[in-house]
Design a protein around this motif. Structure first.
Motif, PDB file in Angstrom:
ATOM      1  N   ARG A   1       0.838  -1.027   0.143  1.00  0.00           N
ATOM      2  CA  ARG A   1      -0.037   0.129  -0.148  1.00  0.00           C
ATOM      3  C   ARG A   1       0.917   1.256   0.106  1.00  0.00           C
ATOM      4  O   ARG A   1       0.463   2.248  -0.561  1.00  0.00           O
ATOM      5  CB  ARG A   1      -0.874  -0.169   1.047  1.00  0.00           C
ATOM      6  CG  ARG A   1      -2.062  -0.939   1.116  1.00  0.00           C
ATOM      7  CD  ARG A   1      -3.075  -0.746   2.186  1.00  0.00           C
ATOM      8  NE  ARG A   1      -2.762  -0.476   3.530  1.00  0.00           N
ATOM      9  CZ  ARG A   1      -2.760  -1.595   4.380  1.00  0.00           C
ATOM     10  NH1 ARG A   1      -3.172  -2.672   4.166  1.00  0.00           N
ATOM     11  NH2 ARG A   1      -2.011  -1.436   5.687  1.00  0.00           N
ATOM     12  N   GLU A   2       1.925   1.103   0.742  1.00  0.00           N
ATOM     13  CA  GLU A   2       2.759   2.320   0.588  1.00  0.00           C
ATOM     14  C   GLU A   2       4.230   2.051   0.049  1.00  0.00           C
ATOM     15  O   GLU A   2       4.726   1.117  -0.575  1.00  0.00           O
ATOM     16  CB  GLU A   2       3.121   2.703   2.211  1.00  0.00           C
ATOM     17  CG  GLU A   2       1.944   2.856   3.099  1.00  0.00           C
ATOM     18  CD  GLU A   2       2.074   3.030   4.544  1.00  0.00           C
ATOM     19  OE1 GLU A   2       3.245   3.459   4.793  1.00  0.00           O
ATOM     20  OE2 GLU A   2       1.218   2.554   5.374  1.00  0.00           O
ATOM     21  N   ASP A   3       4.881   3.263  -0.027  1.00  0.00           N
ATOM     22  CA  ASP A   3       6.300   3.172  -0.780  1.00  0.00           C
ATOM     23  C   ASP A   3       7.173   2.448   0.053  1.00  0.00           C
ATOM     24  O   ASP A   3       7.441   2.942   1.158  1.00  0.00           O
ATOM     25  CB  ASP A   3       6.988   4.453  -0.781  1.00  0.00           C
ATOM     26  CG  ASP A   3       7.976   4.671  -1.886  1.00  0.00           C
ATOM     27  OD1 ASP A   3       8.891   3.633  -1.904  1.00  0.00           O
ATOM     28  OD2 ASP A   3       8.455   5.755  -2.216  1.00  0.00           O
ATOM     29  N   PRO A   4       7.694   1.265  -0.353  1.00  0.00           N
ATOM     30  CA  PRO A   4       8.389   0.401   0.587  1.00  0.00           C
ATOM     31  C   PRO A   4       9.512   1.227   1.124  1.00  0.00           C
ATOM     32  O   PRO A   4      10.099   0.886   2.118  1.00  0.00           O
ATOM     33  CB  PRO A   4       8.783  -0.747  -0.148  1.00  0.00           C
ATOM     34  CG  PRO A   4       8.743  -0.332  -1.633  1.00  0.00           C
ATOM     35  CD  PRO A   4       7.559   0.710  -1.422  1.00  0.00           C
ATOM     36  N   MET A   5      10.057   2.126   0.305  1.00  0.00           N
ATOM     37  CA  MET A   5      11.498   2.756   0.773  1.00  0.00           C
ATOM     38  C   MET A   5      11.076   3.883   1.982  1.00  0.00           C
ATOM     39  O   MET A   5      12.334   4.301   2.655  1.00  0.00           O
ATOM     40  CB  MET A   5      12.209   3.425  -0.602  1.00  0.00           C
ATOM     41  CG  MET A   5      12.704   2.447  -1.365  1.00  0.00           C
ATOM     42  SD  MET A   5      13.390   3.425  -2.741  1.00  0.00           S
ATOM     43  CE  MET A   5      11.847   3.737  -3.657  1.00  0.00           C
ATOM     44  N   ASN A   6       9.876   4.094   2.133  1.00  0.00           N
ATOM     45  CA  ASN A   6       9.628   4.998   3.326  1.00  0.00           C
ATOM     46  C   ASN A   6       9.302   4.384   4.423  1.00  0.00           C
ATOM     47  O   ASN A   6       9.091   4.686   5.635  1.00  0.00           O
ATOM     48  CB  ASN A   6       8.539   5.760   3.043  1.00  0.00           C
ATOM     49  CG  ASN A   6       8.686   6.821   1.929  1.00  0.00           C
ATOM     50  OD1 ASN A   6      10.030   7.150   1.800  1.00  0.00           O
ATOM     51  ND2 ASN A   6       7.877   7.274   1.142  1.00  0.00           N
ATOM     52  N   ARG A   7       9.214   2.863   4.574  1.00  0.00           N
ATOM     53  CA  ARG A   7       8.937   1.945   5.677  1.00  0.00           C
ATOM     54  C   ARG A   7      10.326   1.187   5.944  1.00  0.00           C
ATOM     55  O   ARG A   7      10.204  -0.108   5.773  1.00  0.00           O
ATOM     56  CB  ARG A   7       7.743   1.036   5.375  1.00  0.00           C
ATOM     57  CG  ARG A   7       6.465   2.028   5.245  1.00  0.00           C
ATOM     58  CD  ARG A   7       6.159   2.996   6.291  1.00  0.00           C
ATOM     59  NE  ARG A   7       6.026   2.043   7.300  1.00  0.00           N
ATOM     60  CZ  ARG A   7       4.881   1.891   8.007  1.00  0.00           C
ATOM     61  NH1 ARG A   7       3.496   2.322   7.269  1.00  0.00           N
ATOM     62  NH2 ARG A   7       4.649   1.136   9.084  1.00  0.00           N
ATOM     63  N   TYR A   8      11.319   1.738   6.076  1.00  0.00           N
ATOM     64  CA  TYR A   8      12.393   0.953   6.557  1.00  0.00           C
ATOM     65  C   TYR A   8      12.406  -0.221   7.471  1.00  0.00           C
ATOM     66  O   TYR A   8      12.927  -1.367   7.382  1.00  0.00           O
ATOM     67  CB  TYR A   8      13.592   1.815   6.789  1.00  0.00           C
ATOM     68  CG  TYR A   8      14.958   1.115   7.089  1.00  0.00           C
ATOM     69  CD1 TYR A   8      15.632   0.689   5.966  1.00  0.00           C
ATOM     70  CD2 TYR A   8      15.419   1.095   8.352  1.00  0.00           C
ATOM     71  CE1 TYR A   8      17.021   0.188   5.940  1.00  0.00           C
ATOM     72  CE2 TYR A   8      16.689   0.384   8.480  1.00  0.00           C
ATOM     73  CZ  TYR A   8      17.345  -0.161   7.281  1.00  0.00           C
ATOM     74  OH  TYR A   8      18.542  -0.941   7.618  1.00  0.00           O
ATOM     75  N   ASN A   9      11.721   0.310   8.762  1.00  0.00           N
ATOM     76  CA  ASN A   9      11.492  -0.717   9.858  1.00  0.00           C
ATOM     77  C   ASN A   9      10.906  -2.058   9.203  1.00  0.00           C
ATOM     78  O   ASN A   9      11.035  -3.219   9.660  1.00  0.00           O
ATOM     79  CB  ASN A   9      10.737   0.046  10.872  1.00  0.00           C
ATOM     80  CG  ASN A   9       9.236   0.340  10.427  1.00  0.00           C
ATOM     81  OD1 ASN A   9       9.194   0.791   9.317  1.00  0.00           O
ATOM     82  ND2 ASN A   9       8.538   0.176  11.299  1.00  0.00           N
ATOM     83  N   VAL A  10       9.856  -2.056   8.572  1.00  0.00           N
ATOM     84  CA  VAL A  10       8.976  -3.172   7.776  1.00  0.00           C
ATOM     85  C   VAL A  10      10.012  -3.714   6.949  1.00  0.00           C
ATOM     86  O   VAL A  10       9.950  -5.105   6.951  1.00  0.00           O
ATOM     87  CB  VAL A  10       7.670  -2.628   7.221  1.00  0.00           C
ATOM     88  CG1 VAL A  10       6.990  -3.742   6.782  1.00  0.00           C
ATOM     89  CG2 VAL A  10       6.846  -1.712   8.148  1.00  0.00           C
ATOM     90  N   VAL A  11      10.759  -3.075   6.314  1.00  0.00           N
ATOM     91  CA  VAL A  11      11.575  -3.916   5.213  1.00  0.00           C
ATOM     92  C   VAL A  11      12.650  -4.788   6.022  1.00  0.00           C
ATOM     93  O   VAL A  11      12.922  -5.738   5.535  1.00  0.00           O
ATOM     94  CB  VAL A  11      12.254  -2.821   4.269  1.00  0.00           C
ATOM     95  CG1 VAL A  11      13.487  -3.421   3.459  1.00  0.00           C
ATOM     96  CG2 VAL A  11      11.491  -2.111   3.337  1.00  0.00           C
ATOM     97  N   VAL A  12      12.961  -4.257   7.201  1.00  0.00           N
ATOM     98  CA  VAL A  12      14.018  -5.009   7.779  1.00  0.00           C
ATOM     99  C   VAL A  12      13.504  -6.231   8.420  1.00  0.00           C
ATOM    100  O   VAL A  12      13.966  -7.301   8.620  1.00  0.00           O
ATOM    101  CB  VAL A  12      14.622  -4.028   8.916  1.00  0.00           C
ATOM    102  CG1 VAL A  12      15.565  -4.806   9.880  1.00  0.00           C
ATOM    103  CG2 VAL A  12      15.380  -2.985   8.196  1.00  0.00           C
TER     104      VAL A  12
END
Length: 746
Positions: A77-88
């Motif tokens: 739903r969101e830009d993955p590069m703005n959700r670094y904690n979720v990416v980690v």
């Protein structure tokens, strides 16, 4: 002629007779060995195809679970590069899952098309770098995957190809991988790319023969995998479907088409390989024959020598006694005869008693032998007796007994007594019809009967099973009985396959509380229930506690399952999935299920559902109670959360912002965001989106307003932005949602 030469000559004559019979039998059956080898090759390919199909199903289930996880939804739903904690978090979980060697997966790639962003086991990077340097393959470039994202397929496998790493520091081969694309059919922005290690899967699932080849073809007859380039696949074989084999030139081509994926598995075996196997078998048998003959001659000489002296002494003693007896009369011989007669009578009586006792123990040993073979238990001692040692017609009858509600409660402490009663009834029924039939309890709820008939069992529907079904039907108020009947078999080597056959038939039971007699396997219906839109609608209304929508929708889905011919276990699996989804939603909102289940597990309540009406009644009760609990939980929220929820519910069409609502409460926006998330478990923006989408779906169902009018009413200035958000929330566009709802009403 002396006794020694007589015995030794007799032994040699018997050995020569047995050798001649053995040689004649081997010569007669040697011509059939090739057919047996072909049969073994077919069975080997069947096992390979079953293993591949099971693993593909596992990969599909594994990745689909990831596709609908909460972290994946946030990144979609969101830009993955703005959700670094979720990416980690996603990266760490991915590394953990890929440590499982039984998946045979080299990497799982999170591919975000619009952002040109990738998450994989070694970190994050853009797609061009990923597919040109770290996982380079001429067939699968970044442009290829970008083009494939426009397809509507949700699960697609591609031909295996060689991948290599070509960085500035090193250049090395990574292996041959079979790519799999998994995505939402309606979402062309995000997908999983699974790199399946095709060589490891091949070595794990296929028992290859020397000089053989193996191919996998998809439904479009495209080669997905080839074990080697030694063989070429003729067009006439590539177009084959179903199960069978063909011989072309010097090669045998075995093929099998799987019903689930539509893939065709082909094994190529050279005729020279068959000839080599038969030649090796000839050499082994001839060596064994010569060795047996030599050992027989040595043993014959040894035993003849051992028998010669004692028997000669006995004969001389007998002659001596005869001489004495003739001089003293016949009285001594009669007395000895009476003594011998008495001794032999006692021995005969004891032998009869021992025989009866051994017969009883042998029956128990036979039962244990069957259990060991069916359960594949290794017995290191001497082989146990089995009535299937000789090939004769037999069939398996497996009866599954499911105790119903109140009766199961009444016999909680004595279920084995009830099982023994039914076992004795079934044993008495079959014993009167089949000689040497065997009935025993195999599992806590299964009774197996093995029926032998040397006069030949019929292959149709035996009337004796109808009679058994009639006997058991008298107890249908207390138990559900499922009777599975195998085809007639004549080889003891098929015992495990026959047992698996009746187990599969047991799983064919349909809904109902009657005695079901199943003699033929029917393909399991492929069910696409619920659809993606139905699942999204159900999830949204479960979360909001709207039983007015969830109960009719569940009635519709259950009726659709019945219409599509779903089996009883498919109903059970579907119902358990819905219960699990509901419980997860309630746990997420900190709602205790014990507040309305009265201590009884909903899964245990589902086990008491045997008809469509019982399933509907359960979900009417369960969904009503869960909705009431969710609504009650919502009413318990504190003043700040209640104000925010009520304000958004009343002003969902206005321009809502976090700072504006925080200003009305006299607090800061960041504080309100953290507080709202802690109390409700939902983000502030997600709550606004859910309220607006629920209002939009309600207007689409209950009004004739145009889509642009509904968009304006729920706070969107353009129809395009409304359509984009609505499709991301439900999986379909507003127009498709309205058409689907209208079809349901019709």
């Amino acid at each position: 002629m002396s006794l020694f030469y007589t015995l030794f000559g007799s032994f040699i004559a018997i050995i020569l007779l047995l050798v001649s019979i053995y040689w004649f039998a081997y010569s007669f059956f040697r011509e059939h060995l090739k057919n047996e080898i072909i049969l073994n090759s077919s069975l080997n390919l069947d096992a390979t195809a079953a293993n591949y199909e099971k693993h593909i199903k596992l990969i599909r289930s594994f990745t689909l679970d990831y596709l609908f996880e909460n972290d994946t939804e946030i990144l979609r739903r969101e830009d993955p590069m703005n959700r670094y904690n979720v990416v980690v978090d996603v990266h760490q979980e991915l590394k953990h899952k890929l440590n499982n060697p039984l998946l045979y997966v080299n990497n799982i790639i999170y591919y975000f098309k619009d952002e040109d962003f990738i998450i994989e086991r070694d970190g994050t990077r853009n797609a061009e770098t990923m597919f040109s340097k770290f996982y380079n393959s001429p067939e699968y470039t970044a442009g290829f995957w970008k083009h494939e994202m426009d397809n509507d397929a949700s699960f697609k496998m591609y031909p295996a190809a060689a991948f290599s790493s070509a960085t500035a520091f090193e250049r090395q081969s990574l292996g041959i991988f079979m790519p799999i694309l998994i995505k939402n059919a309606f979402d062309h922005r995000f997908a999983f790319i699974v790199l399946l290690d095709s060589q490891e899967v091949y070595e794990a699932f296929h028992k290859s023969k020397p000089g053989s080849g193996f191919y996998i073809l998809d439904k479009d007859r495209q080669v997905l995998f080839a074990s080697s380039d030694r063989f070429t696949l003729p067009d006439v074989i590539a177009d084959k479907t179903g199960v069978g084999y063909e011989r072309l030139g010097d090669n045998y081509y075995f093929y099998r088409t799987a019903p689930d994926t539509g893939f065709t598995y082909v094994e190529i075996v050279s005729d020279a390989g068959f000839a080599a196997q038969i030649q090796r078998l000839n050499l082994v048998m001839e060596a064994l024959l010569a060795l047996s003959l030599l050992i027989g001659l040595i043993i014959s000489f040894y035993f003849s020598k051992r028998f010669h002296n004692p028997l000669a002494n006995m004969i001389r003693s007998a002659q001596s006694l005869n001489a004495v007896g003739s001089s003293v009369g016949r009285g001594s011989r009669i007395k000895e005869f009476n003594l011998l007669h008495s001794t032999l009578s006692n021995l005969s009586r004891l032998n009869q008693e021992y025989h009866e006792d051994l017969q009883s123990k042998n029956n128990l040993l036979q039962q244990f032998a069957y259990m060991a073979r069916l359960k594949k238990i290794h017995i290191s001692e001497a082989p146990l007796p089995s009535a299937l040692n000789a090939d004769e017609p037999y069939r398996f009858v497996l009866i599954h007994i499911d105790f119903k509600g109140r009766f199961a409660t009444e016999i909680t402490n004595t279920p084995q007594r009830a099982l023994n009663t039914y076992k004795e009834l079934i044993d008495a029924h079959f014993s009167s019809l089949y000689e040497n039939s065997l009935t025993f309890q195999l599992e806590k709820d299964q009774i197996l009967s093995i029926l032998f008939d040397r006069n030949g069992l019929g292959s149709g529907h035996p009337q004796d099973l109808d009679a058994l079904a009639g006997l058991l039907n008298e107890d249908s108020d207390y138990c559900n009985f499922t009777i599975a009947v195998s085809p007639v078999r004549s080889s003891s080597a098929d015992i495990t396959e026959t047992y698996q056959n009746v187990l599969d038939l047991i799983r064919q039971r349909r809904l109902g509380e009657d005695v079901q007699l199943i003699t033929e396997w029917r393909p399991q219906p492929t069910l696409m229930i619920p659809s993606l839109s139905d699942e999204n609608e159900l999830t949204a209304n479960l979360q909001s506690g709207c039983s007015d929508v969830t109960i009719p929708l569940m009635d519709h889905l259950l009726a659709q399952l019945a219409k599509d011919g779903a089996m009883a276990r498919q109903f059970q699996d579907f119902a358990e999935e819905i219960v699990t989804k509901t419980l997860k939603i309630m746990y997420a909102q900190n709602i205790s299920i014990h507040s309305f289940t009265e201590g009884a597990s909903p899964y245990d309540q589902l086990k008491a559902c045997y008809t469509l009406e019982q399933y509907k009644a359960f979900f009417h009760r369960f969904l009503s109670q869960s909705a009431a609990a969710i609504q009650a939980k919502k009413s318990e929220t504190d003043v700040i959360t209640k104000f925010v929820m009520e304000y958004i519910e009343e002003n969902y069409g206005d321009d809502l912002s976090l700072d504006m609502i925080a200003g009305k409460l006299g607090i800061t926006g960041p504080y309100l965001s953290t507080y709202f998330k802690e109390k409700t478990g939902t983000n502030f923006s997600d709550f606004i989106l859910t309220v607006r989408m629920n209002k939009a779906t309600e207007m689409l169902r209950e009004t004739d307003l145009k889509v642009q009018e509904i968009a304006a009413l729920v706070g969107y200035y353009t129809v395009a932005s409304f359509n984009r958000v609505f499709k991301r929330f439900t999986g379909i566009t507003p127009s498709e949602f309205r058409r689907h709802h209208n079809r349901l009403k019709a």
